[in-house]
Design a protein around this motif. Structure first.
Motif, PDB file in Angstrom:
ATOM      1  N   VAL A 109       0.863  -1.188   0.000  1.00 56.04           N
ATOM      2  CA  VAL A 109       0.000   0.000   0.000  1.00 56.04           C
ATOM      3  C   VAL A 109       0.904   1.245   0.000  1.00 56.04           C
ATOM      4  N   PRO A 110       1.419   1.587  -1.168  1.00 55.35           N
ATOM      5  CA  PRO A 110       2.361   2.702  -1.269  1.00 55.35           C
ATOM      6  C   PRO A 110       1.807   3.996  -0.680  1.00 55.35           C
ATOM      7  N   ASP A 111       2.711   4.769  -0.098  1.00 55.32           N
ATOM      8  CA  ASP A 111       2.321   6.054   0.489  1.00 55.32           C
ATOM      9  C   ASP A 111       1.586   6.926  -0.524  1.00 55.32           C
ATOM     10  N   ALA A 112       2.016   6.915  -1.769  1.00 59.03           N
ATOM     11  CA  ALA A 112       1.375   7.753  -2.786  1.00 59.03           C
ATOM     12  C   ALA A 112      -0.092   7.390  -2.960  1.00 59.03           C
ATOM     13  N   ASP A 113      -0.401   6.091  -2.949  1.00 59.38           N
ATOM     14  CA  ASP A 113      -1.791   5.657  -3.097  1.00 59.38           C
ATOM     15  C   ASP A 113      -2.611   6.031  -1.867  1.00 59.38           C
ATOM     16  N   TYR A 114      -2.033   5.820  -0.702  1.00 57.86           N
ATOM     17  CA  TYR A 114      -2.731   6.157   0.533  1.00 57.86           C
ATOM     18  C   TYR A 114      -2.960   7.667   0.622  1.00 57.86           C
ATOM     19  N   GLU A 115      -1.927   8.440   0.338  1.00 62.44           N
ATOM     20  CA  GLU A 115      -2.039   9.903   0.415  1.00 62.44           C
ATOM     21  C   GLU A 115      -3.037  10.446  -0.594  1.00 62.44           C
ATOM     22  N   ALA A 116      -3.105   9.834  -1.779  1.00 65.11           N
ATOM     23  CA  ALA A 116      -4.093  10.261  -2.777  1.00 65.11           C
ATOM     24  C   ALA A 116      -5.509  10.063  -2.247  1.00 65.11           C
ATOM     25  N   ALA A 117      -5.745   8.951  -1.575  1.00 70.80           N
ATOM     26  CA  ALA A 117      -7.066   8.708  -0.997  1.00 70.80           C
ATOM     27  C   ALA A 117      -7.326   9.660   0.161  1.00 70.80           C
ATOM     28  N   ALA A 118      -6.343   9.832   1.031  1.00 69.12           N
ATOM     29  CA  ALA A 118      -6.506  10.696   2.211  1.00 69.12           C
ATOM     30  C   ALA A 118      -6.677  12.162   1.834  1.00 69.12           C
ATOM     31  N   ALA A 119      -6.222  12.541   0.656  1.00 70.43           N
ATOM     32  CA  ALA A 119      -6.389  13.925   0.204  1.00 70.43           C
ATOM     33  C   ALA A 119      -7.832  14.231  -0.194  1.00 70.43           C
ATOM     34  N   VAL A 120      -8.592  13.191  -0.502  1.00 72.42           N
ATOM     35  CA  VAL A 120      -9.975  13.367  -0.967  1.00 72.42           C
ATOM     36  C   VAL A 120     -10.995  12.886   0.061  1.00 72.42           C
ATOM     37  N   LEU A 121     -10.674  11.794   0.737  1.00 66.04           N
ATOM     38  CA  LEU A 121     -11.616  11.182   1.664  1.00 66.04           C
ATOM     39  C   LEU A 121     -11.262  11.516   3.104  1.00 66.04           C
ATOM     40  N   PRO A 122     -12.259  11.787   3.947  1.00 62.75           N
ATOM     41  CA  PRO A 122     -11.974  11.969   5.374  1.00 62.75           C
ATOM     42  C   PRO A 122     -11.496  10.653   5.991  1.00 62.75           C
ATOM     43  N   ASP A 123     -10.837  10.741   7.132  1.00 65.28           N
ATOM     44  CA  ASP A 123     -10.274   9.563   7.789  1.00 65.28           C
ATOM     45  C   ASP A 123     -11.293   8.439   7.954  1.00 65.28           C
ATOM     46  N   GLU A 124     -12.512   8.798   8.321  1.00 71.99           N
ATOM     47  CA  GLU A 124     -13.547   7.787   8.532  1.00 71.99           C
ATOM     48  C   GLU A 124     -13.825   7.003   7.253  1.00 71.99           C
ATOM     49  N   GLN A 125     -13.784   7.676   6.109  1.00 70.51           N
ATOM     50  CA  GLN A 125     -14.023   6.992   4.841  1.00 70.51           C
ATOM     51  C   GLN A 125     -12.800   6.204   4.379  1.00 70.51           C
ATOM     52  N   VAL A 126     -11.599   6.705   4.646  1.00 73.12           N
ATOM     53  CA  VAL A 126     -10.392   5.929   4.337  1.00 73.12           C
ATOM     54  C   VAL A 126     -10.440   4.613   5.104  1.00 73.12           C
ATOM     55  N   SER A 127     -10.783   4.686   6.363  1.00 70.93           N
ATOM     56  CA  SER A 127     -10.894   3.476   7.179  1.00 70.93           C
ATOM     57  C   SER A 127     -12.002   2.569   6.659  1.00 70.93           C
ATOM     58  N   ALA A 128     -13.143   3.144   6.327  1.00 72.88           N
ATOM     59  CA  ALA A 128     -14.277   2.357   5.852  1.00 72.88           C
ATOM     60  C   ALA A 128     -13.940   1.638   4.550  1.00 72.88           C
ATOM     61  N   VAL A 129     -13.325   2.337   3.619  1.00 74.11           N
ATOM     62  CA  VAL A 129     -12.901   1.707   2.363  1.00 74.11           C
ATOM     63  C   VAL A 129     -11.938   0.569   2.661  1.00 74.11           C
ATOM     64  N   SER A 130     -10.999   0.821   3.542  1.00 71.07           N
ATOM     65  CA  SER A 130      -9.992  -0.195   3.883  1.00 71.07           C
ATOM     66  C   SER A 130     -10.636  -1.440   4.458  1.00 71.07           C
ATOM     67  N   TRP A 131     -11.617  -1.274   5.323  1.00 72.37           N
ATOM     68  CA  TRP A 131     -12.297  -2.443   5.908  1.00 72.37           C
ATOM     69  C   TRP A 131     -13.130  -3.193   4.882  1.00 72.37           C
ATOM     70  N   VAL A 132     -13.881  -2.477   4.054  1.00 69.10           N
ATOM     71  CA  VAL A 132     -14.693  -3.137   3.025  1.00 69.10           C
ATOM     72  C   VAL A 132     -13.791  -3.973   2.118  1.00 69.10           C
ATOM     73  N   VAL A 133     -12.672  -3.398   1.713  1.00 68.59           N
ATOM     74  CA  VAL A 133     -11.763  -4.086   0.803  1.00 68.59           C
ATOM     75  C   VAL A 133     -11.045  -5.244   1.495  1.00 68.59           C
ATOM     76  N   THR A 134     -10.630  -5.049   2.724  1.00 68.16           N
ATOM     77  CA  THR A 134      -9.960  -6.113   3.477  1.00 68.16           C
ATOM     78  C   THR A 134     -10.870  -7.326   3.623  1.00 68.16           C
ATOM     79  N   VAL A 135     -12.118  -7.085   3.992  1.00 67.78           N
ATOM     80  CA  VAL A 135     -13.068  -8.185   4.161  1.00 67.78           C
ATOM     81  C   VAL A 135     -13.382  -8.834   2.807  1.00 67.78           C
ATOM     82  N   MET A 136     -13.510  -8.010   1.760  1.00 67.74           N
ATOM     83  CA  MET A 136     -13.787  -8.575   0.430  1.00 67.74           C
ATOM     84  C   MET A 136     -12.644  -9.470  -0.007  1.00 67.74           C
ATOM     85  N   ASN A 137     -11.421  -9.075   0.260  1.00 66.61           N
ATOM     86  CA  ASN A 137     -10.273  -9.922  -0.068  1.00 66.61           C
ATOM     87  C   ASN A 137     -10.371 -11.256   0.660  1.00 66.61           C
ATOM     88  N   ALA A 138     -10.761 -11.233   1.923  1.00 69.08           N
ATOM     89  CA  ALA A 138     -10.903 -12.476   2.683  1.00 69.08           C
ATOM     90  C   ALA A 138     -12.005 -13.354   2.081  1.00 69.08           C
TER      91      ALA A 138
END
Length: 151
Positions: A109-138
């Protein structure tokens, strides 16, 4: 596709599978509470499943997205989302982060990708996206390992 009989992980250990489904529901609930669009949540699931090659989850979440009102064109061009004007800045931020998380071995999860998301999405949405994707991967890994049928 292999013809080897596979253990159905969900049936073999139903409590573990139920816990994963409960986690998925919690991730979706948190994502909705954070203000993520329900259609974007389905697109995240679809894109994650595309990257993982999970036909079972692709079929399920494509159908779910269409039922919720997603436009077929957005689903059709999802693998090339960067090349279209169909997606908002928030969609793009979430999809980029989803790809980085799913392809975690490619740069952790390169810093550039994370920072691009964090520049647009609030922390709560960055976390929410991360959880949805983490669970989907599982869930993709359970379906793929078990060879859940797609008829």
């Amino acid at each position: 596709m292999t013809t080897t009989q596979r253990v159905d992980l969900g049936k073999q250990h139903p409590n573990a599978y139920k816990a994963l489904l409960t986690l998925s529901a919690e991730a979706e609930s948190n994502a909705l509470a954070s203000g993520l669009d329900p259609l974007l949540i389905e697109l995240l699931r679809i894109r994650t499943s595309q990257l993982n090659g999970c036909a079972f989850c692709l079929r399920m979440h494509t159908a779910d997205a269409l039922k919720k009102g997603e436009h077929p064109d957005r689903i059709a061009v999802l693998p090339a989302w960067r090349e279209t004007g169909y997606f908002s800045a928030a969609d793009r931020a979430a999809l980029g982060l989803a790809e980085a998380i799913t392809l975690v071995a490619d740069g952790h999860v390169p810093d550039a990708d994370y920072e691009a998301a964090a520049a647009v999405l609030p922390d709560e949405q960055v976390s929410a996206v991360s959880w949805v994707v983490t669970v989907m991967n599982a869930l993709n890994r359970v379906a793929i390992t078990s060879r859940y049928a797609v008829a």
